[in-house]
Design a protein around this motif. Structure first.
Motif, PDB file in Angstrom:
ATOM      1  N   UNK A   1      12.789   6.508 -13.519  1.00 32.97           N
ATOM      2  CA  UNK A   1      12.110   5.586 -14.411  1.00 32.97           C
ATOM      3  C   UNK A   1      11.251   4.584 -13.679  1.00 32.97           C
ATOM      4  N   UNK A   2      10.332   3.984 -14.392  1.00 35.08           N
ATOM      5  CA  UNK A   2       9.410   3.001 -13.834  1.00 35.08           C
ATOM      6  C   UNK A   2       9.861   1.585 -14.195  1.00 35.08           C
ATOM      7  N   UNK A   3      11.163   1.298 -13.999  1.00 36.65           N
ATOM      8  CA  UNK A   3      11.672  -0.025 -14.275  1.00 36.65           C
ATOM      9  C   UNK A   3      11.076  -1.006 -13.285  1.00 36.65           C
ATOM     10  N   UNK A   4      10.508  -2.095 -13.769  1.00 34.65           N
ATOM     11  CA  UNK A   4       9.853  -3.060 -12.885  1.00 34.65           C
ATOM     12  C   UNK A   4      10.877  -3.826 -12.067  1.00 34.65           C
ATOM     13  N   UNK A   5      10.542  -4.046 -10.788  1.00 37.43           N
ATOM     14  CA  UNK A   5      11.391  -4.820  -9.885  1.00 37.43           C
ATOM     15  C   UNK A   5      11.079  -6.297 -10.088  1.00 37.43           C
TER      16      UNK A   5
ATOM     17  N   UNK B   1       0.813  -1.216   0.000  1.00 35.55           N
ATOM     18  CA  UNK B   1       0.000   0.000   0.000  1.00 35.55           C
ATOM     19  C   UNK B   1       0.848   1.270   0.000  1.00 35.55           C
ATOM     20  N   UNK B   2       2.153   1.126   0.285  1.00 39.09           N
ATOM     21  CA  UNK B   2       3.047   2.288   0.318  1.00 39.09           C
ATOM     22  C   UNK B   2       3.877   2.430  -0.953  1.00 39.09           C
ATOM     23  N   UNK B   3       3.655   1.580  -1.929  1.00 41.54           N
ATOM     24  CA  UNK B   3       4.487   1.573  -3.140  1.00 41.54           C
ATOM     25  C   UNK B   3       4.588   2.969  -3.769  1.00 41.54           C
ATOM     26  N   UNK B   4       5.833   3.387  -4.033  1.00 40.56           N
ATOM     27  CA  UNK B   4       6.071   4.636  -4.742  1.00 40.56           C
ATOM     28  C   UNK B   4       5.913   5.884  -3.915  1.00 40.56           C
TER      29      UNK B   4
ATOM     30  N   UNK C   1      16.953  -9.106  -2.828  1.00 37.65           N
ATOM     31  CA  UNK C   1      15.529  -8.970  -2.501  1.00 37.65           C
ATOM     32  C   UNK C   1      15.222  -7.577  -1.962  1.00 37.65           C
ATOM     33  N   UNK C   2      16.116  -7.028  -1.129  1.00 36.06           N
ATOM     34  CA  UNK C   2      15.881  -5.687  -0.584  1.00 36.06           C
ATOM     35  C   UNK C   2      15.983  -4.623  -1.672  1.00 36.06           C
ATOM     36  N   UNK C   3      16.824  -4.858  -2.681  1.00 35.20           N
ATOM     37  CA  UNK C   3      16.873  -3.929  -3.815  1.00 35.20           C
ATOM     38  C   UNK C   3      15.523  -3.866  -4.491  1.00 35.20           C
ATOM     39  N   UNK C   4      14.924  -5.026  -4.709  1.00 37.91           N
ATOM     40  CA  UNK C   4      13.616  -5.053  -5.382  1.00 37.91           C
ATOM     41  C   UNK C   4      12.543  -4.396  -4.510  1.00 37.91           C
ATOM     42  N   UNK C   5      12.532  -4.721  -3.228  1.00 33.63           N
ATOM     43  CA  UNK C   5      11.507  -4.161  -2.347  1.00 33.63           C
ATOM     44  C   UNK C   5      11.667  -2.652  -2.218  1.00 33.63           C
ATOM     45  N   UNK C   6      12.896  -2.193  -1.999  1.00 32.57           N
ATOM     46  CA  UNK C   6      13.119  -0.762  -1.831  1.00 32.57           C
ATOM     47  C   UNK C   6      12.774   0.010  -3.099  1.00 32.57           C
ATOM     48  N   UNK C   7      13.109  -0.550  -4.270  1.00 35.33           N
ATOM     49  CA  UNK C   7      12.791   0.149  -5.512  1.00 35.33           C
ATOM     50  C   UNK C   7      11.281   0.241  -5.718  1.00 35.33           C
ATOM     51  N   UNK C   8      10.569  -0.738  -5.202  1.00 38.35           N
ATOM     52  CA  UNK C   8       9.105  -0.703  -5.272  1.00 38.35           C
ATOM     53  C   UNK C   8       8.519   0.337  -4.327  1.00 38.35           C
TER      54      UNK C   8
END
Length: 299
Positions: free
Chosen positions: A294-298, A189-192, A236-243
């Motif tokens: 950019x909106x690069x997908x994680x 719910x906090x994405x972005x 995994x934290x890179x993906x979560x943080x970028x999200x």
């Protein structure tokens, strides 16, 4: 030495003398001098049932019951925080429990950086910056930040049920919201929208034995080991943080001193980060990464 008996040859008449003798005993056991002095003060304060800041008023008095038994347990490399059941971090007490990671001094450097960045956001007019602590352990970073900035919105997530329960207790009376769950899936719910993510994930490569006995023998394996190269949870934290982060939001991530090159390279390769740079801390390393536009997908 199972009984509370002072070391042979020692004749401390006062607590002040006993602290010097005990610190020397710990140094002989392989503990650094500065850490040894801090540990014996923590153990003495616990034996006296006072906080460490009150110990100086007791130095002319007798050695408290239990002190030498605590010292011998510490000399056997049991962490002082495990012996007393709590840790002091940046001036605040954090309760611990079996299976819960003990806060380390290098993490304070990350929290100080986070506090400076959040102070800047408040000065720029942000009314309530949003902070997320991934792999929160006993809540050290989230709770410290929430105490410093009551108007910030601070969230934390911890996978270990035991650690999450301790973190929730440590967060009482602060604005930090700690939940038990998987950091890889946390807070969709906090994405972005998040301004700052802090994380101290597992980062020790399987088989690496360079850490101290206090870490390897007493900290929970879930908080330590992270596959080949120690990068499994960092990925995994890179993906979560970028999200989670908004464009321009910042990630502060603790990692090993041996990962000063590999972690920034991992982040740079994703294309999701404007900058990613690691610097050494007192014992390990910290990555500072700024989320790109950019909106690069994680993936």
């Amino acid at each position: 030495m199972s009984a509370d008996v002072r070391p042979a040859g020692a004749a401390p008449d006062t607590l002040a003398v006993a602290l010097d003798t005990a610190a020397g005993r710990l140094v002989e056991a392989g503990i650094g001098q500065e850490a040894a002095r801090g540990d014996v003060r923590l153990l003495a304060a616990h034996a006296l049932r006072v906080v460490p800041a009150e110990l100086d008023g007791q130095l002319a008095g007798p050695v408290p019951d239990g002190f030498w038994a605590y010292v011998e347990r510490r000399a056997a490399r049991e962490p002082a925080e495990r012996i007393v059941g709590h840790a002091w971090f940046m001036g605040h007490r954090f309760e611990l429990a079996p299976g819960v990671f003990v806060p380390k001094p290098e993490t304070a450097e990350i929290v100080e950086d986070a506090i400076g960045r959040l102070g800047g956001l408040f000065q720029q007019g942000s009314p309530s910056p949003l902070v997320v602590d991934l792999c929160a352990g006993p809540g050290t970073m989230a709770v410290t930040i929430a105490r410093r900035f009551p108007r910030a919105r601070v969230y934390g997530v911890e996978l270990s049920e035991a650690a999450a329960h301790v973190a929730i207790r440590n967060a009482r009376g602060t604005g930090a919201r700690i939940v038990q769950g998987d950091a890889r899936e946390a807070f969709p719910e906090l994405d972005g929208t998040v301004d700052l993510v802090v994380s101290n994930p597992p980062y020790i490569p399987i088989g690496l034995r360079t850490s101290s006995p206090e870490v390897l023998n007493y900290d929970p394996p879930l908080a330590l080991w992270a596959g080949e190269g120690g990068l499994q949870m960092i990925r995994a934290m890179e993906r979560t943080a970028s999200r989670l982060l908004r464009p321009g939001g910042v990630l502060l991530l603790e990692h090993g001193r041996y990962q000063l090159d590999s972690v920034p390279a991992l982040f740079a390769a994703t294309g999701r980060w404007r900058t990613a740079e690691s610097l050494p801390t007192c014992n390990d390393g910290c990555l500072t990464a700024v989320r790109g536009e950019g909106a690069v997908q994680a993936a």
